[in-house]
Every structure is written in C-alpha cells, then in structure tokens.
Design a protein around this motif. Structure first.
Motif, PDB file in Angstrom:
ATOM      1  N   ALA A 123       0.867  -1.182   0.000  1.00 24.24           N
ATOM      2  CA  ALA A 123       0.000   0.000   0.000  1.00 24.24           C
ATOM      3  C   ALA A 123       0.902   1.229   0.000  1.00 24.24           C
ATOM      4  N   PRO A 124       0.462   2.362  -0.543  1.00 24.20           N
ATOM      5  CA  PRO A 124       1.317   3.553  -0.579  1.00 24.20           C
ATOM      6  C   PRO A 124       1.844   3.914   0.810  1.00 24.20           C
ATOM      7  N   THR A 125       3.130   4.302   0.871  1.00 18.01           N
ATOM      8  CA  THR A 125       3.755   4.630   2.153  1.00 18.01           C
ATOM      9  C   THR A 125       4.647   5.861   2.013  1.00 18.01           C
ATOM     10  N   LEU A 126       4.118   6.998   2.404  1.00 16.83           N
ATOM     11  CA  LEU A 126       4.926   8.221   2.398  1.00 16.83           C
ATOM     12  C   LEU A 126       6.094   8.079   3.377  1.00 16.83           C
ATOM     13  N   ARG A 127       5.853   7.385   4.473  1.00 20.07           N
ATOM     14  CA  ARG A 127       6.888   7.199   5.490  1.00 20.07           C
ATOM     15  C   ARG A 127       8.058   6.390   4.929  1.00 20.07           C
ATOM     16  N   GLY A 128       7.750   5.376   4.110  1.00 17.93           N
ATOM     17  CA  GLY A 128       8.805   4.557   3.544  1.00 17.93           C
ATOM     18  C   GLY A 128       9.726   5.340   2.631  1.00 17.93           C
ATOM     19  N   ALA A 129       9.135   6.173   1.757  1.00 20.35           N
ATOM     20  CA  ALA A 129       9.949   7.001   0.864  1.00 20.35           C
ATOM     21  C   ALA A 129      10.763   8.011   1.663  1.00 20.35           C
ATOM     22  N   LYS A 130      10.179   8.559   2.724  1.00 25.54           N
ATOM     23  CA  LYS A 130      10.893   9.513   3.580  1.00 25.54           C
ATOM     24  C   LYS A 130      12.114   8.861   4.217  1.00 25.54           C
ATOM     25  N   HIS A 131      11.954   7.631   4.691  1.00 29.57           N
ATOM     26  CA  HIS A 131      13.087   6.927   5.292  1.00 29.57           C
ATOM     27  C   HIS A 131      14.227   6.754   4.292  1.00 29.57           C
ATOM     28  N   LEU A 132      13.891   6.399   3.061  1.00 32.56           N
ATOM     29  CA  LEU A 132      14.933   6.198   2.048  1.00 32.56           C
ATOM     30  C   LEU A 132      15.677   7.499   1.773  1.00 32.56           C
ATOM     31  N   ARG A 133      14.956   8.597   1.688  1.00 35.39           N
ATOM     32  CA  ARG A 133      15.606   9.881   1.391  1.00 35.39           C
ATOM     33  C   ARG A 133      16.454  10.342   2.570  1.00 35.39           C
ATOM     34  N   GLU A 134      16.042  10.003   3.774  1.00 33.83           N
ATOM     35  CA  GLU A 134      16.866  10.377   4.922  1.00 33.83           C
ATOM     36  C   GLU A 134      18.083   9.459   5.060  1.00 33.83           C
ATOM     37  N   LEU A 135      18.001   8.241   4.550  1.00 32.81           N
ATOM     38  CA  LEU A 135      19.206   7.407   4.474  1.00 32.81           C
ATOM     39  C   LEU A 135      20.222   8.060   3.543  1.00 32.81           C
ATOM     40  N   CYS A 136      19.729   8.687   2.460  1.00 35.05           N
ATOM     41  CA  CYS A 136      20.631   9.444   1.579  1.00 35.05           C
ATOM     42  C   CYS A 136      21.285  10.587   2.345  1.00 35.05           C
ATOM     43  N   GLY A 137      20.518  11.209   3.257  1.00 33.22           N
ATOM     44  CA  GLY A 137      21.069  12.267   4.096  1.00 33.22           C
ATOM     45  C   GLY A 137      22.163  11.759   5.010  1.00 33.22           C
ATOM     46  N   CYS A 138      22.023  10.523   5.491  1.00 27.75           N
ATOM     47  CA  CYS A 138      23.075   9.916   6.316  1.00 27.75           C
ATOM     48  C   CYS A 138      24.374   9.802   5.526  1.00 27.75           C
TER      49      CYS A 138
END
Length: 233
Positions: free
Chosen positions: A142-157
């Motif tokens: 199901a769509p997950t805005l939280r999941g995409a946010k986590h991936l982009r913040e991993l890029c921030g790491c």
C-alpha cells in the motif's frame, strides 16, 4: 526467532485491521493480527493460518495470527518479526560488528538500527515484505509516504559521512527476487532507485519459515526495473 504454543486454524474474516476470526480445533477464536497492512491477498476466507498463544492473561485476545499459507508458500506476517531476525542477522550483514543499537534518531527519522562495524558507522532501516506475485516479492503493498521519507533520509546519512542500508526482509522462501512495487507506490520505487544511486546499500533476504519460527536464509536479487524484468521472465 521462535514462537511458543503455535496452533493451526482456518481464516474466516477480518472485521478490522487488528482482529481476525479464525476457526480452530477448539472453536472460533478472535485473534490479534500482528500486521496492520492490507494483506488482502493473504487473509482470504478458507486460508490456513497459524496462531501463537500470547501467554498474557490480561489480554482480550488469547492468540496472535503470525503466519498464513498461500498456495505452496508459508508466509510469516508478523510485522515485528523482521526487526527481530534482522538483529540476529546483523553480524553477517555487517562483518566486524561492535555496536548495535535499535531505534536511533537521525534528522527527522528514527531508523531501526544504528551500528558500528569495522570502523564504519551505519544506519539501517528494515522493511518486512509479505507481498508475492509470480515468484517476485514486492514492497510496499500500500502507498507509504513514510517509507519514501526513510529512504531519502538514508541518503542524508550518506551525505553526513555515515554508511546506510535499506534491508528488505522477505518473510517467505521459494521466490526468485525482490522489486519495489512500481504500480502501487511509484514514489517509493523512485526513492529506492535514488537511494541506490546515492550510495545507500540495498539488500533483500529471504527467510526460512515454519509455523513456529523465522530465520534469515540468504540474499535475493533486487530488480529495480520491474516491468522489464517481467517481460524477460
């Protein structure tokens, strides 16, 4: 990881995302569903399921629904299980592991694990995968805005000098690979591809599943071009 006192049953209905009605040898049981996702392709009337007795006399429900049969597949659908088996697997994922700390905040996200291994500092986000189609497993269901946010913040790491990993724990075996669910959540698929291109380590692993246990088995191929791979297979 293991469960205590597991019994089989036949799924009857799911009045809401937390509760299922299951027919057992002892009669109809009202069970807690340990997965708040849709699971529409799993929890169908007549499906054989497995229940773990909670052992908590204060609970309203005696059992947790933890696994389901889908054709020849036995699928663990406990949403808490991926983090537990990931913790057990972490020394294999990160050789030289010296520190493992769960639920660690970075920026505006709280990642599942912070780890130190072989002189490197890691943030690891774990996603459980229960959706299967044609031998491929997909996330999310199901769509997950939280999941995409986590991936982009991993890029921030990565930008801050840390190492980062997105680990997809496929809660079944007998599948040929993992792919993001382009159809259901194209934004998540886009974020996953961006994460891989930014240096985030992408890993998918399948699991050995029994009604009483779950353990990580081995790595799976990650297919980042789903439609193309479907045509080729």
């Amino acid at each position: 990881m293991t469960y205590e006192k597991v019994i089989p049953g036949i799924f009857k209905s799911r009045p809401n995302r937390f509760i299922a009605h299951v027919e057992t040898a002892e009669g109809l049981e009202v069970c807690h569903v340990k997965n708040t996702g849709r699971c529409r392709e799993l929890l169908v009337e007549g499906a054989r399921v497995y229940l773990s007795e909670s052992g908590n006399s204060a609970r309203k429900t005696r059992f947790d629904l933890v696994a389901v049969e889908k054709g020849d597949l036995l699928i663990n659908m406990d949403s808490q299980a991926p983090n537990k088996v990931a913790a057990e697997y972490m020394p294999d994922l990160l050789p030289g592991l010296t520190l493992l700390r769960p639920e660690t905040k970075f920026g505006s996200s709280r990642f599942d694990f912070y780890a130190e291994a072989s002189g490197e500092k890691w943030f690891v986000e774990v996603k459980g995968v229960t959706l299967e189609r044609g031998g491929l497993t997909l996330f999310p269901d199901a769509p997950t805005l939280r999941g995409a946010k986590h991936l982009r913040e991993l890029c921030g790491c990565i930008k801050e000098g840390y190492r980062a990993c997105a680990l997809f724990v496929v809660q079944m075996s007998g599948v040929r690979g993992f792919t993001p669910n382009f159809e259901t959540d194209p934004e998540f698929a886009k974020a996953l591809i961006e994460a891989g291109n930014s240096g985030v380590r992408l890993e998918a692993v399948d699991c050995f599943v029994t009604p009483e246990s779950l353990s990580i088995r081995h790595k799976l191929p990650i297919l980042l071009h789903f439609e193309k791979n479907l045509q080729q297979n």
